[in-house]
Design an enzyme around this catalytic site. Structure first.
Site, PDB file in Angstrom:
ATOM      1  N   HIS A 185      48.158  40.797  45.257  1.00 39.29           N
ATOM      2  CA  HIS A 185      48.181  40.530  43.820  1.00 39.29           C
ATOM      3  C   HIS A 185      49.227  39.481  43.442  1.00 39.29           C
ATOM      4  O   HIS A 185      49.706  39.438  42.299  1.00 39.29           O
ATOM      5  CB  HIS A 185      48.447  41.852  43.084  1.00 39.29           C
ATOM      6  CG  HIS A 185      47.959  41.882  41.691  1.00 39.29           C
ATOM      7  ND1 HIS A 185      48.512  41.111  40.691  1.00 39.29           N
ATOM      8  CD2 HIS A 185      46.958  42.577  41.108  1.00 39.29           C
ATOM      9  CE1 HIS A 185      47.878  41.359  39.558  1.00 39.29           C
ATOM     10  NE2 HIS A 185      46.927  42.241  39.788  1.00 39.29           N
ATOM     11  N   GLU A 188      42.927  36.934  43.661  1.00 35.76           N
ATOM     12  CA  GLU A 188      42.907  38.171  44.442  1.00 35.76           C
ATOM     13  C   GLU A 188      41.589  38.224  45.209  1.00 35.76           C
ATOM     14  O   GLU A 188      40.539  38.498  44.633  1.00 35.76           O
ATOM     15  CB  GLU A 188      43.022  39.384  43.511  1.00 35.76           C
ATOM     16  CG  GLU A 188      44.255  39.379  42.644  1.00 35.76           C
ATOM     17  CD  GLU A 188      44.091  40.238  41.392  1.00 35.76           C
ATOM     18  OE1 GLU A 188      43.823  41.438  41.513  1.00 35.76           O
ATOM     19  OE2 GLU A 188      44.210  39.694  40.283  1.00 35.76           O
ATOM     20  N   HIS A 217      43.730  49.533  41.047  1.00 34.75           N
ATOM     21  CA  HIS A 217      44.649  49.184  42.138  1.00 34.75           C
ATOM     22  C   HIS A 217      45.233  50.390  42.871  1.00 34.75           C
ATOM     23  O   HIS A 217      46.437  50.451  43.158  1.00 34.75           O
ATOM     24  CB  HIS A 217      45.795  48.304  41.614  1.00 34.75           C
ATOM     25  CG  HIS A 217      45.352  46.981  41.062  1.00 34.75           C
ATOM     26  ND1 HIS A 217      44.306  46.255  41.573  1.00 34.75           N
ATOM     27  CD2 HIS A 217      45.834  46.238  40.011  1.00 34.75           C
ATOM     28  CE1 HIS A 217      44.160  45.120  40.892  1.00 34.75           C
ATOM     29  NE2 HIS A 217      45.067  45.089  39.935  1.00 34.75           N
TER      30      HIS A 217
HETATM   31  C1  BGC Z   1      43.372  43.180  36.709  1.00 38.03           C
HETATM   32  C2  BGC Z   1      43.970  43.028  35.326  1.00 38.03           C
HETATM   33  C3  BGC Z   1      45.280  43.750  35.317  1.00 38.03           C
HETATM   34  C4  BGC Z   1      46.165  43.212  36.406  1.00 38.03           C
HETATM   35  C5  BGC Z   1      47.393  44.075  36.554  1.00 38.03           C
HETATM   36  C6  BGC Z   1      44.265  42.473  37.652  1.00 38.03           C
HETATM   37  O1  BGC Z   1      43.741  42.506  38.947  1.00 38.03           O
HETATM   38  O2  BGC Z   1      42.050  42.750  36.773  1.00 38.03           O
HETATM   39  O3  BGC Z   1      43.114  43.526  34.327  1.00 38.03           O
HETATM   40  O4  BGC Z   1      45.918  43.667  34.084  1.00 38.03           O
HETATM   41  O5  BGC Z   1      45.514  43.171  37.636  1.00 38.03           O
HETATM   42  O6  BGC Z   1      48.523  43.378  36.634  1.00 38.03           O
END
Ligand code: BGC
Length: 355
Positions: A184, A320, A109
């Site tokens: 998210h 997402e 991210h």
């Molecule tokens: C990921 C997870 C991660 C989360 C973070 C998701 O997009 O794939 O593995 O723990 O985001 O909050």
């Protein structure tokens, strides 16, 4: 839940020499969507049903200070590259770029200070249908978090009169780079902090998904969902098969995967329906993207949610919308390269129905 629209005062703060605040978008049905420019985050979405208390279907915090300590990307825009890039490395035209590694051996991210932790410039406006919207802008400088190219990013949130949160993204660069933007936001159709999302029924219009290794990096395989617990082409409760003895679910501690959406082009199309019987709230999701990361909130552990509620594991889910994880290192995935002169766009719509 009382009518707990969060006070703007709780969000007033100077961060990185810029003003952070909270915006309320309202529609003609009385729905309210709250957005902060810290991380361009959706803070809450209140649905109103005649004779019933309002339901806030989005997980979040009720003060900016709590967002500053958030580890879960609650409501945030993830970027410059949403999800993982293996070992935080990729190459463009023979040159290798190194990113901040923040998730085991990988970059997740956007790295250490992704788009979820920066302050965005804001411009509220009314669209041509007189619907309330807000434009957020951020300039990600060349070299930020190891990415190349100055990237101008724009995100517009619109609260439509059809009870939709519409998110329009666009971006331009001055040097060849990679980009993958998503939101998210975690939903709970019982209301944030009101129990687990395992009782929700989910339909995902996807024949394939991308299996991963034990570090959640796609292996490159595009696998059919047939005869697996990843098959949501007809409605299944999220919790029905989540603990099955299936390696993908064991590794992910539940659903934490990219599904390949059934679509032939990048037109906005419907791909998911989520329903909670107890509240009769339905969420329909539309996107222009080729994939969706369905995350069942397996690692959630929020002790200081809105109205002092807690959000334990599996008390929120994310859809997402995205290009596939680790695409810069996977030749058979749709490209995430953006060249100067091109415009990156993506649109996703979260539409709520209250019966
Ligand atoms: C990921 C997870 C991660 C989360 C973070 C998701 O997009 O794939 O593995 O723990 O985001 O909050």
């Amino acid at each position: 839940m009382k009518n707990a629209i969060i006070a703007k005062e709780n969000f007033r703060k100077r961060i990185d020499d810029q003003e952070v605040t909270l915006f309320n978008l309202k529609n003609k049905n009385g729905c309210v969507c709250q957005i902060t420019n810290y991380g361009a985050r959706i803070v809450s979405f209140f649905l109103f049903k005649k004779g019933k208390a309002p339901v806030d279907v989005i997980l979040g915090y009720d003060s900016i200070d709590n967002y500053l300590n958030d580890d879960f990307y609650l409501g945030a825009i993830a970027g410059r590259y949403a999800n993982r890039i293996a070992k935080g490395k990729f190459s463009l035209d023979g040159k290798e770029y190194s990113l901040f590694v923040n998730n085991g051996p990988n970059s997740l991210h956007g790295g250490q200070k992704g788009f979820d932790k920066v302050v965005w410039k804001t411009q509220p406006f009314l669209n041509e249908k007189e619907e309330e919207a807000i434009e957020l802008r951020y300039l990600s400088k060349d070299g930020e978090e190891g990415y190349t190219g100055n990237l101008e990013v724009k995100v517009i949130y619109t609260l439509t009169n059809k009870n939709e949160i519409k998110i329009d993204y666009c971006a331009e660069t001055d040097a060849k780079t990679v980009i993958n933007l998503t939101n998210h936001v975690y939903f709970n159709l019982k209301g944030a902090g009101e129990g687990l999302i395992t009782s929700h029924d989910l339909v995902l219009n996807a024949d394939y998904f991308t299996p991963t290794d034990s570090n959640s990096i796609p292996t490159g395989e595009i696998r059919s969902v047939t005869n697996t617990p990843m098959d949501f082409r007809s409605a299944h409760k999220i919790g029905e098969r989540i603990n099955d003895d299936y390696i993908e679910l064991i590794q992910g501690i539940g659903y934490d995967h990219n599904w390949v959406l059934n679509k032939e082009n990048s037109k906005l199309s419907h791909f998911a329906t989520v329903k909670e019987v107890s509240t009769e709230i339905v969420l329909n999701v539309y996107t222009t993207e080729p994939g969706v990361h369905f995350y069942s909130g397996n690692y959630l552990d929020v002790k200081n949610g809105k109205e002092s509620k807690t959000y334990p594991a599996r008390s929120g889910f994310c859809l997402e919308t995205q290009h596939f994880p680790d695409s810069p290192n996977q030749d058979n995935f749709p490209s995430t390269v953006l060249n100067p002169g091109e415009i990156y766009t993506q649109t996703t719509v979260y539409q709520f129905k209250v019966n």
